[in-house]
Design a protein around this motif. Sequence first.
Motif, PDB file in Angstrom:
ATOM      1  N   ASP A 132       0.886  -1.166   0.000  1.00 35.03           N
ATOM      2  CA  ASP A 132       0.000   0.000   0.000  1.00 35.03           C
ATOM      3  C   ASP A 132       0.923   1.215   0.000  1.00 35.03           C
ATOM      4  O   ASP A 132       1.438   1.608   1.044  1.00 35.03           O
ATOM      5  N   SER A 133       1.162   1.793  -1.187  1.00 33.57           N
ATOM      6  CA  SER A 133       2.165   2.866  -1.265  1.00 33.57           C
ATOM      7  C   SER A 133       1.718   4.121  -0.531  1.00 33.57           C
ATOM      8  O   SER A 133       2.546   4.936  -0.125  1.00 33.57           O
ATOM      9  N   GLY A 134       0.410   4.272  -0.319  1.00 36.00           N
ATOM     10  CA  GLY A 134      -0.079   5.421   0.451  1.00 36.00           C
ATOM     11  C   GLY A 134       0.503   5.437   1.858  1.00 36.00           C
ATOM     12  O   GLY A 134       0.702   6.500   2.456  1.00 36.00           O
TER      13      GLY A 134
ATOM     14  N   TYR B  67       3.650   7.535   2.138  1.00 35.68           N
ATOM     15  CA  TYR B  67       3.388   8.979   2.239  1.00 35.68           C
ATOM     16  C   TYR B  67       2.790   9.316   3.603  1.00 35.68           C
ATOM     17  O   TYR B  67       3.081  10.353   4.195  1.00 35.68           O
ATOM     18  N   ARG B  68       1.951   8.410   4.085  1.00 36.81           N
ATOM     19  CA  ARG B  68       1.368   8.620   5.415  1.00 36.81           C
ATOM     20  C   ARG B  68       2.461   8.607   6.483  1.00 36.81           C
ATOM     21  O   ARG B  68       2.423   9.387   7.440  1.00 36.81           O
ATOM     22  N   ALA B  69       3.438   7.710   6.337  1.00 35.69           N
ATOM     23  CA  ALA B  69       4.514   7.625   7.334  1.00 35.69           C
ATOM     24  C   ALA B  69       5.334   8.915   7.348  1.00 35.69           C
ATOM     25  O   ALA B  69       5.745   9.392   8.415  1.00 35.69           O
TER      26      ALA B  69
ATOM     27  N   ALA C 296      -0.392  13.424   4.588  1.00 37.72           N
ATOM     28  CA  ALA C 296       0.196  12.622   3.506  1.00 37.72           C
ATOM     29  C   ALA C 296      -0.071  13.276   2.155  1.00 37.72           C
ATOM     30  O   ALA C 296       0.803  13.345   1.291  1.00 37.72           O
ATOM     31  N   SER C 297      -1.286  13.781   1.992  1.00 36.62           N
ATOM     32  CA  SER C 297      -1.628  14.374   0.700  1.00 36.62           C
ATOM     33  C   SER C 297      -0.842  15.666   0.463  1.00 36.62           C
ATOM     34  O   SER C 297      -0.564  16.038  -0.674  1.00 36.62           O
ATOM     35  N   VAL C 298      -0.431  16.327   1.546  1.00 35.10           N
ATOM     36  CA  VAL C 298       0.401  17.543   1.413  1.00 35.10           C
ATOM     37  C   VAL C 298       1.844  17.159   1.069  1.00 35.10           C
ATOM     38  O   VAL C 298       2.422  17.679   0.108  1.00 35.10           O
TER      39      VAL C 298
ATOM     40  N   VAL D  28      10.115  14.377  -2.004  1.00 36.85           N
ATOM     41  CA  VAL D  28       9.533  13.276  -1.219  1.00 36.85           C
ATOM     42  C   VAL D  28       9.246  12.101  -2.152  1.00 36.85           C
ATOM     43  O   VAL D  28       9.620  10.964  -1.881  1.00 36.85           O
ATOM     44  N   ARG D  29       8.644  12.396  -3.297  1.00 33.89           N
ATOM     45  CA  ARG D  29       8.302  11.335  -4.242  1.00 33.89           C
ATOM     46  C   ARG D  29       9.562  10.626  -4.737  1.00 33.89           C
ATOM     47  O   ARG D  29       9.596   9.408  -4.853  1.00 33.89           O
ATOM     48  N   ALA D  30      10.602  11.419  -5.012  1.00 35.74           N
ATOM     49  CA  ALA D  30      11.848  10.826  -5.509  1.00 35.74           C
ATOM     50  C   ALA D  30      12.442   9.897  -4.451  1.00 35.74           C
ATOM     51  O   ALA D  30      12.926   8.804  -4.771  1.00 35.74           O
TER      52      ALA D  30
ATOM     53  N   GLY E 125      -1.848   2.754  -5.299  1.00 38.63           N
ATOM     54  CA  GLY E 125      -1.444   4.132  -5.035  1.00 38.63           C
ATOM     55  C   GLY E 125      -2.093   5.099  -5.991  1.00 38.63           C
ATOM     56  O   GLY E 125      -3.275   4.941  -6.352  1.00 38.63           O
ATOM     57  N   ARG E 126      -1.314   6.099  -6.405  1.00 40.24           N
ATOM     58  CA  ARG E 126      -1.846   7.113  -7.327  1.00 40.24           C
ATOM     59  C   ARG E 126      -1.067   7.163  -8.639  1.00 40.24           C
ATOM     60  O   ARG E 126      -1.570   7.606  -9.653  1.00 40.24           O
ATOM     61  N   ASP E 127       0.208   6.745  -8.593  1.00 43.21           N
ATOM     62  CA  ASP E 127       1.074   6.883  -9.773  1.00 43.21           C
ATOM     63  C   ASP E 127       1.824   5.588 -10.068  1.00 43.21           C
ATOM     64  O   ASP E 127       2.896   5.603 -10.647  1.00 43.21           O
ATOM     65  N   ILE E 128       1.257   4.466  -9.672  1.00 45.87           N
ATOM     66  CA  ILE E 128       1.978   3.195  -9.836  1.00 45.87           C
ATOM     67  C   ILE E 128       2.049   2.804 -11.308  1.00 45.87           C
ATOM     68  O   ILE E 128       3.114   2.482 -11.822  1.00 45.87           O
TER      69      ILE E 128
ATOM     70  N   ARG F 279      -6.084  18.032  -4.687  1.00 47.02           N
ATOM     71  CA  ARG F 279      -4.627  18.081  -4.467  1.00 47.02           C
ATOM     72  C   ARG F 279      -3.926  16.959  -5.230  1.00 47.02           C
ATOM     73  O   ARG F 279      -2.893  17.166  -5.849  1.00 47.02           O
ATOM     74  N   ASP F 280      -4.489  15.749  -5.163  1.00 40.35           N
ATOM     75  CA  ASP F 280      -3.845  14.592  -5.804  1.00 40.35           C
ATOM     76  C   ASP F 280      -3.859  14.707  -7.335  1.00 40.35           C
ATOM     77  O   ASP F 280      -2.922  14.284  -7.998  1.00 40.35           O
ATOM     78  N   ARG F 281      -4.946  15.270  -7.892  1.00 35.95           N
ATOM     79  CA  ARG F 281      -5.070  15.332  -9.349  1.00 35.95           C
ATOM     80  C   ARG F 281      -4.364  16.539  -9.952  1.00 35.95           C
ATOM     81  O   ARG F 281      -3.931  16.490 -11.092  1.00 35.95           O
ATOM     82  N   ASN F 282      -4.264  17.622  -9.183  1.00 34.02           N
ATOM     83  CA  ASN F 282      -3.760  18.872  -9.775  1.00 34.02           C
ATOM     84  C   ASN F 282      -2.309  19.175  -9.466  1.00 34.02           C
ATOM     85  O   ASN F 282      -1.768  20.162  -9.948  1.00 34.02           O
ATOM     86  N   ARG F 283      -1.651  18.364  -8.624  1.00 33.15           N
ATOM     87  CA  ARG F 283      -0.251  18.662  -8.311  1.00 33.15           C
ATOM     88  C   ARG F 283       0.614  18.432  -9.565  1.00 33.15           C
ATOM     89  O   ARG F 283       0.255  17.613 -10.435  1.00 33.15           O
ATOM     90  N   ALA F 284       1.742  19.117  -9.599  1.00 32.48           N
ATOM     91  CA  ALA F 284       2.620  19.000 -10.768  1.00 32.48           C
ATOM     92  C   ALA F 284       3.382  17.674 -10.745  1.00 32.48           C
ATOM     93  O   ALA F 284       3.632  17.065 -11.788  1.00 32.48           O
TER      94      ALA F 284
END
Length: 226
Positions: free
Chosen positions: A35-37, A40-42, A86-88, A95-97, A121-124, A175-180
Motif C-alpha cells: 500500500d504505497s499510500g 506517504y502517510r509515514a 500525507a496528501s500535502v 519526497v516522491r523521488a 497508489g496514485r502513480d503506480i 490536491r492529488d489530481r492537480n499537483r505537478a
Amino acid sequence: MPASSFVVAIDGPTASGKGTLAKRLARHLGFAHLDSGLLYRAVGLALLRAGKDPADPQSAAAAARSLDPGGLGDPALRAEATGRAASVVAAIPEVRAALLDFQRRFASSPPGAAAGVVIDGRDIGTVVCPAADAKIFLDAGVEIRAARREKELRDKGAATIEGAVLRDLQERDARDRNRAASPLMRADDAFVLDTTDMDADQAFAEALAYIRSRSSGGPGGPVAEM
Ligand code: DC
C-alpha cells in the motif's frame, strides 16, 4: 523487472476501495502487497509528531529519506489527520523521488520471493511501474466514496460531521489530481474499473478476470492458478 515478478498496479482516488481490492487480490494470487499510500502517510506522520509543517519541502524530504519501512504497521498511519498530511507531503517532488526506489525494489524483488506484487497508489501505473503487467484504474463517484468512508468511520465508532467527509475527499482529490509532481491520472493502457454501482465482490471478480487476461504465462503462469 525480472520476468519472475508479475506486477499489478492499482491506482485511483482516495476511498475508491483500492486497499481492500489490492489486499484481496494479493491474498488470492499469493502475491506480496504494498500500500504505497502508507509510505506517504509515514512521512506525514513523522512530521506531525515532530511538530513540523508537512508543507515544508526540506523537512518532508528529510523524513522521506530516513523512512523506516518497518514502522508501516503503526495504527496512527490510518488516522484522518495523517491522511491529510500525507496528501500535502505527496505534492513535494523530493519526497516522491525519495520513495521511488523503495517501491521499485519491492516490485522487482517481492518479499518472501512471491511470484508477483500488487501495489496500490496514485502513480503506480504511470510513474513507479510504467511497465506493469496489469494496470487497474479504480474509480467511483465522490459522493459514493464519501458515503463508504463515512460508514467505515461510523463502524469504527468515530463521530462524523455531516458533509465533512465529502468536503475532505473533494480537497484531497483536487490536491492529488492537480499537483505537478506525478498527479493522480489514469495510465493510457489501464483497465478502468468504476465501482460506483458495484459491491466489493463484483469489483474483485472484474479485476481478477482482467488480470487473468493479462497473464501470458498460460497454464502454470503466475496467475493461472485461480
Ligand atoms: O491512499 P492513501 O489515502 O493512503 O494515500 C495518502 C496520500 O498519499 C494521498 O493523498 C495521496 C498520496 N499518495 C500518492 O501521492 N502516491 C501514491 N502512490 C500513494 C499515495
